[in-house]
Motif scaffolding. Structure first.
Motif, PDB file in Angstrom:
ATOM      1  N   VAL A 151       0.824  -1.219   0.000  1.00 13.19           N
ATOM      2  CA  VAL A 151       0.000   0.000   0.000  1.00 13.19           C
ATOM      3  C   VAL A 151       0.851   1.260   0.000  1.00 13.19           C
ATOM      4  CG1 VAL A 151      -1.741   1.331   1.274  1.00 13.19           C
ATOM      5  CG2 VAL A 151      -1.982  -1.160   1.071  1.00 13.19           C
ATOM      6  N   ILE A 152       1.748   1.399   0.965  1.00 14.73           N
ATOM      7  CA  ILE A 152       2.547   2.626   1.065  1.00 14.73           C
ATOM      8  C   ILE A 152       3.438   2.813  -0.175  1.00 14.73           C
ATOM      9  CG2 ILE A 152       4.355   3.806   2.389  1.00 14.73           C
ATOM     10  CD1 ILE A 152       1.447   3.924   3.550  1.00 14.73           C
ATOM     11  N   PRO A 153       4.163   1.779  -0.643  1.00 18.63           N
ATOM     12  CA  PRO A 153       4.947   1.985  -1.883  1.00 18.63           C
ATOM     13  C   PRO A 153       4.069   2.304  -3.105  1.00 18.63           C
ATOM     14  CG  PRO A 153       5.759   0.065  -0.700  1.00 18.63           C
ATOM     15  CD  PRO A 153       4.489   0.495  -0.012  1.00 18.63           C
ATOM     16  N   ALA A 154       2.857   1.734  -3.183  1.00 20.50           N
ATOM     17  CA  ALA A 154       1.961   2.015  -4.314  1.00 20.50           C
ATOM     18  C   ALA A 154       1.495   3.467  -4.286  1.00 20.50           C
ATOM     19  CB  ALA A 154       0.762   1.061  -4.290  1.00 20.50           C
ATOM     20  N   VAL A 155       1.106   3.951  -3.112  1.00 19.88           N
ATOM     21  CA  VAL A 155       0.687   5.356  -2.986  1.00 19.88           C
ATOM     22  C   VAL A 155       1.854   6.270  -3.350  1.00 19.88           C
ATOM     23  CG1 VAL A 155      -0.021   7.150  -1.342  1.00 19.88           C
ATOM     24  CG2 VAL A 155      -1.149   4.912  -1.312  1.00 19.88           C
ATOM     25  N   ASP A 156       3.035   5.965  -2.845  1.00 20.49           N
ATOM     26  CA  ASP A 156       4.218   6.779  -3.149  1.00 20.49           C
ATOM     27  C   ASP A 156       4.528   6.768  -4.649  1.00 20.49           C
ATOM     28  OD1 ASP A 156       4.476   7.403  -0.464  1.00 20.49           O
ATOM     29  OD2 ASP A 156       6.124   5.996  -0.105  1.00 20.49           O
ATOM     30  N   ALA A 157       4.445   5.609  -5.283  1.00 18.50           N
ATOM     31  CA  ALA A 157       4.729   5.512  -6.719  1.00 18.50           C
ATOM     32  C   ALA A 157       3.725   6.325  -7.534  1.00 18.50           C
ATOM     33  CB  ALA A 157       4.704   4.042  -7.163  1.00 18.50           C
ATOM     34  N   CYS A 158       2.455   6.242  -7.178  1.00 12.33           N
ATOM     35  CA  CYS A 158       1.431   7.012  -7.901  1.00 12.33           C
ATOM     36  C   CYS A 158       1.614   8.509  -7.664  1.00 12.33           C
ATOM     37  CB  CYS A 158       0.031   6.566  -7.495  1.00 12.33           C
ATOM     38  SG  CYS A 158      -0.422   4.951  -8.164  1.00 12.33           S
ATOM     39  N   TRP A 159       1.951   8.889  -6.434  1.00  7.34           N
ATOM     40  CA  TRP A 159       2.192  10.306  -6.144  1.00  7.34           C
ATOM     41  C   TRP A 159       3.384  10.818  -6.953  1.00  7.34           C
ATOM     42  CZ3 TRP A 159      -0.095  14.435  -4.460  1.00  7.34           C
ATOM     43  CH2 TRP A 159       0.666  15.560  -4.135  1.00  7.34           C
ATOM     44  N   ASN A 160       4.460  10.054  -6.977  1.00  7.77           N
ATOM     45  CA  ASN A 160       5.658  10.475  -7.698  1.00  7.77           C
ATOM     46  C   ASN A 160       5.437  10.542  -9.205  1.00  7.77           C
ATOM     47  OD1 ASN A 160       7.176  10.834  -5.374  1.00  7.77           O
ATOM     48  ND2 ASN A 160       7.861   8.709  -5.362  1.00  7.77           N
ATOM     49  N   ALA A 161       4.451   9.794  -9.716  1.00 14.08           N
ATOM     50  CA  ALA A 161       4.165   9.798 -11.148  1.00 14.08           C
ATOM     51  C   ALA A 161       3.245  10.949 -11.556  1.00 14.08           C
ATOM     52  CB  ALA A 161       3.528   8.463 -11.554  1.00 14.08           C
ATOM     53  N   LYS A 162       2.666  11.641 -10.584  1.00 15.80           N
ATOM     54  CA  LYS A 162       1.754  12.740 -10.907  1.00 15.80           C
ATOM     55  C   LYS A 162       2.506  13.913 -11.519  1.00 15.80           C
ATOM     56  CE  LYS A 162      -1.836  11.913  -7.462  1.00 15.80           C
ATOM     57  NZ  LYS A 162      -2.898  11.577  -8.379  1.00 15.80           N
ATOM     58  N   ASN A 163       1.831  14.601 -12.425  1.00 17.96           N
ATOM     59  CA  ASN A 163       2.366  15.822 -13.006  1.00 17.96           C
ATOM     60  C   ASN A 163       2.013  16.945 -12.045  1.00 17.96           C
ATOM     61  OD1 ASN A 163       2.806  18.199 -14.345  1.00 17.96           O
ATOM     62  ND2 ASN A 163       2.184  17.380 -16.327  1.00 17.96           N
ATOM     63  N   ARG A 164       3.020  17.507 -11.406  1.00 18.22           N
ATOM     64  CA  ARG A 164       2.788  18.573 -10.426  1.00 18.22           C
ATOM     65  C   ARG A 164       3.330  19.905 -10.929  1.00 18.22           C
ATOM     66  NH1 ARG A 164       4.476  14.203  -6.938  1.00 18.22           N
ATOM     67  NH2 ARG A 164       6.447  15.246  -6.520  1.00 18.22           N
ATOM     68  N   GLY A 165       3.254  20.110 -12.249  1.00 17.87           N
ATOM     69  CA  GLY A 165       3.656  21.382 -12.816  1.00 17.87           C
ATOM     70  C   GLY A 165       5.153  21.540 -12.989  1.00 17.87           C
ATOM     71  N   THR A 166       5.871  20.447 -12.896  1.00 15.46           N
ATOM     72  CA  THR A 166       7.324  20.541 -13.023  1.00 15.46           C
ATOM     73  C   THR A 166       7.813  20.099 -14.387  1.00 15.46           C
ATOM     74  OG1 THR A 166       7.560  18.323 -12.099  1.00 15.46           O
ATOM     75  CG2 THR A 166       7.683  20.178 -10.554  1.00 15.46           C
ATOM     76  N   THR A 167       6.879  19.720 -15.273  1.00 15.32           N
ATOM     77  CA  THR A 167       7.281  19.279 -16.609  1.00 15.32           C
ATOM     78  C   THR A 167       6.666  20.187 -17.659  1.00 15.32           C
ATOM     79  OG1 THR A 167       5.407  17.781 -16.840  1.00 15.32           O
ATOM     80  CG2 THR A 167       7.410  16.878 -15.854  1.00 15.32           C
ATOM     81  N   SER A 168       7.142  20.075 -18.881  1.00 15.61           N
ATOM     82  CA  SER A 168       6.689  20.946 -19.962  1.00 15.61           C
ATOM     83  C   SER A 168       5.256  20.652 -20.395  1.00 15.61           C
ATOM     84  CB  SER A 168       7.626  20.818 -21.155  1.00 15.61           C
ATOM     85  OG  SER A 168       7.626  19.493 -21.625  1.00 15.61           O
ATOM     86  N   ASP A 169       4.718  19.476 -20.083  1.00 14.72           N
ATOM     87  CA  ASP A 169       3.355  19.173 -20.519  1.00 14.72           C
ATOM     88  C   ASP A 169       2.320  19.564 -19.458  1.00 14.72           C
ATOM     89  OD1 ASP A 169       3.007  15.573 -19.926  1.00 14.72           O
ATOM     90  OD2 ASP A 169       3.836  17.162 -18.670  1.00 14.72           O
ATOM     91  N   HIS A 170       2.703  20.410 -18.518  1.00 14.39           N
ATOM     92  CA  HIS A 170       1.797  20.852 -17.463  1.00 14.39           C
ATOM     93  C   HIS A 170       0.522  21.485 -18.025  1.00 14.39           C
ATOM     94  CE1 HIS A 170       0.278  22.658 -13.827  1.00 14.39           C
ATOM     95  NE2 HIS A 170       0.406  23.865 -14.339  1.00 14.39           N
ATOM     96  N   HIS A 171       0.620  22.296 -19.069  1.00 16.55           N
ATOM     97  CA  HIS A 171      -0.532  23.040 -19.564  1.00 16.55           C
ATOM     98  C   HIS A 171      -1.600  22.145 -20.182  1.00 16.55           C
ATOM     99  CE1 HIS A 171       0.887  26.962 -18.552  1.00 16.55           C
ATOM    100  NE2 HIS A 171       2.089  26.645 -19.040  1.00 16.55           N
ATOM    101  N   ARG A 172      -1.251  20.975 -20.654  1.00 18.43           N
ATOM    102  CA  ARG A 172      -2.291  20.115 -21.240  1.00 18.43           C
ATOM    103  C   ARG A 172      -3.176  19.507 -20.159  1.00 18.43           C
ATOM    104  NH1 ARG A 172      -1.354  14.504 -21.487  1.00 18.43           N
ATOM    105  NH2 ARG A 172       0.716  13.968 -20.752  1.00 18.43           N
ATOM    106  N   HIS A 173      -2.784  19.604 -18.897  1.00 18.09           N
ATOM    107  CA  HIS A 173      -3.584  19.070 -17.802  1.00 18.09           C
ATOM    108  C   HIS A 173      -4.451  20.134 -17.128  1.00 18.09           C
ATOM    109  CE1 HIS A 173      -1.762  15.147 -17.944  1.00 18.09           C
ATOM    110  NE2 HIS A 173      -0.586  15.725 -18.043  1.00 18.09           N
ATOM    111  N   ILE A 174      -4.318  21.385 -17.542  1.00 15.49           N
ATOM    112  CA  ILE A 174      -5.110  22.459 -16.950  1.00 15.49           C
ATOM    113  C   ILE A 174      -6.488  22.451 -17.582  1.00 15.49           C
ATOM    114  CG2 ILE A 174      -5.326  24.954 -16.694  1.00 15.49           C
ATOM    115  CD1 ILE A 174      -2.293  25.132 -16.697  1.00 15.49           C
ATOM    116  N   SER A 175      -7.521  22.541 -16.751  1.00 10.23           N
ATOM    117  CA  SER A 175      -8.891  22.532 -17.279  1.00 10.23           C
ATOM    118  C   SER A 175      -9.174  23.851 -17.978  1.00 10.23           C
ATOM    119  CB  SER A 175      -9.889  22.288 -16.150  1.00 10.23           C
ATOM    120  OG  SER A 175      -9.918  23.393 -15.292  1.00 10.23           O
ATOM    121  N   ARG A 176     -10.188  23.855 -18.822  1.00  8.37           N
ATOM    122  CA  ARG A 176     -10.531  25.051 -19.595  1.00  8.37           C
ATOM    123  C   ARG A 176     -10.909  26.221 -18.704  1.00  8.37           C
ATOM    124  NH1 ARG A 176     -14.090  21.959 -24.056  1.00  8.37           N
ATOM    125  NH2 ARG A 176     -12.333  21.078 -25.157  1.00  8.37           N
ATOM    126  N   GLY A 177     -11.464  25.949 -17.541  1.00 10.75           N
ATOM    127  CA  GLY A 177     -11.888  27.011 -16.646  1.00 10.75           C
ATOM    128  C   GLY A 177     -10.763  27.607 -15.830  1.00 10.75           C
TER     129      GLY A 177
END
Length: 181
Positions: A151-177
């Motif tokens: 459980v703990i390693p899975a949560v950590d792995a999913c958290w670390n895989a999230k785009n948190r605005g530190t990559t160049s594709d950040h803007h494609r994840h921003i909603s239209r609003g």
């Protein structure tokens, strides 16, 4: 509610209704309600407590995806693992793709009414905050070894895989609003 990690609980959970209302009719323990022109439904949802804080805890949900497991369209199997009742054998559903994490065993409390269906999947990517003053029903615990090793390693792995605005594709994840900077 002051829950300990490892604990599994259930709670009445309201959510906005999706666009395909026909799917709701097949789900057990769901009520469809209309308020001010908006549709939402409530259902019994199960959660695993993964962390505690002052006044709230962080949890991940156990979902069945309308009894389709991770074969339901739009579900990301790599973010999931099977949750199974102690004494049963975990298994993928027919046509279900390989999941991202090993199964975890849930030791249910001594109640003949509390079970986990075979379609139960933990979404390790969906962190939810539950306030301690919410009314919940504790129904079991994750096996200690599974909590620590899966459980703990899975949560950590999913958290670390999230785009948190530190990559160049950040803007494609921003909603239209949202406002872009």
């Amino acid at each position: 509610m002051a829950a300990n990690t490892l604990n599994v609980f259930k709670i009445l959970w309201p959510e906005p209704a999706g666009v395909n209302l026909n799917e709701l009719s097949g789900e057990i323990e769901r009520d469809l309600v209309q308020d001010s022109g908006h549709l939402f439904y409530s259902s019994i949802r199960r959660f695993i407590v993964i962390g505690n804080d002052e006044g709230n805890c962080t949890c991940v949900p156990i979902l069945t995806y309308l009894k389709r497991g991770c074969s339901k369209a739009g579900v990301k199997p790599r973010q999931h693992g099977i949750a199974y009742h102690a004494g049963n054998q975990p298994q993928l559903l027919e046509g279900e793709p390989q999941l991202g994490f090993e199964p975890i065993q849930i030791e249910m409390l001594d109640s003949p009414h509390e079970t986990l269906v075979m379609e139960s999947r933990v979404n390790y990517s969906k962190l939810m905050t539950i306030e301690h003053n919410y009314k919940v029903f504790f129904i079991g615990r994750v096996a200690h070894k599974d909590f620590k090793d899966i459980v703990i390693p899975a949560v950590d792995a999913c958290w670390n895989a999230k785009n948190r605005g530190t990559t160049s594709d950040h803007h494609r994840h921003i909603s239209r609003g949202s406002v872009e900077r």
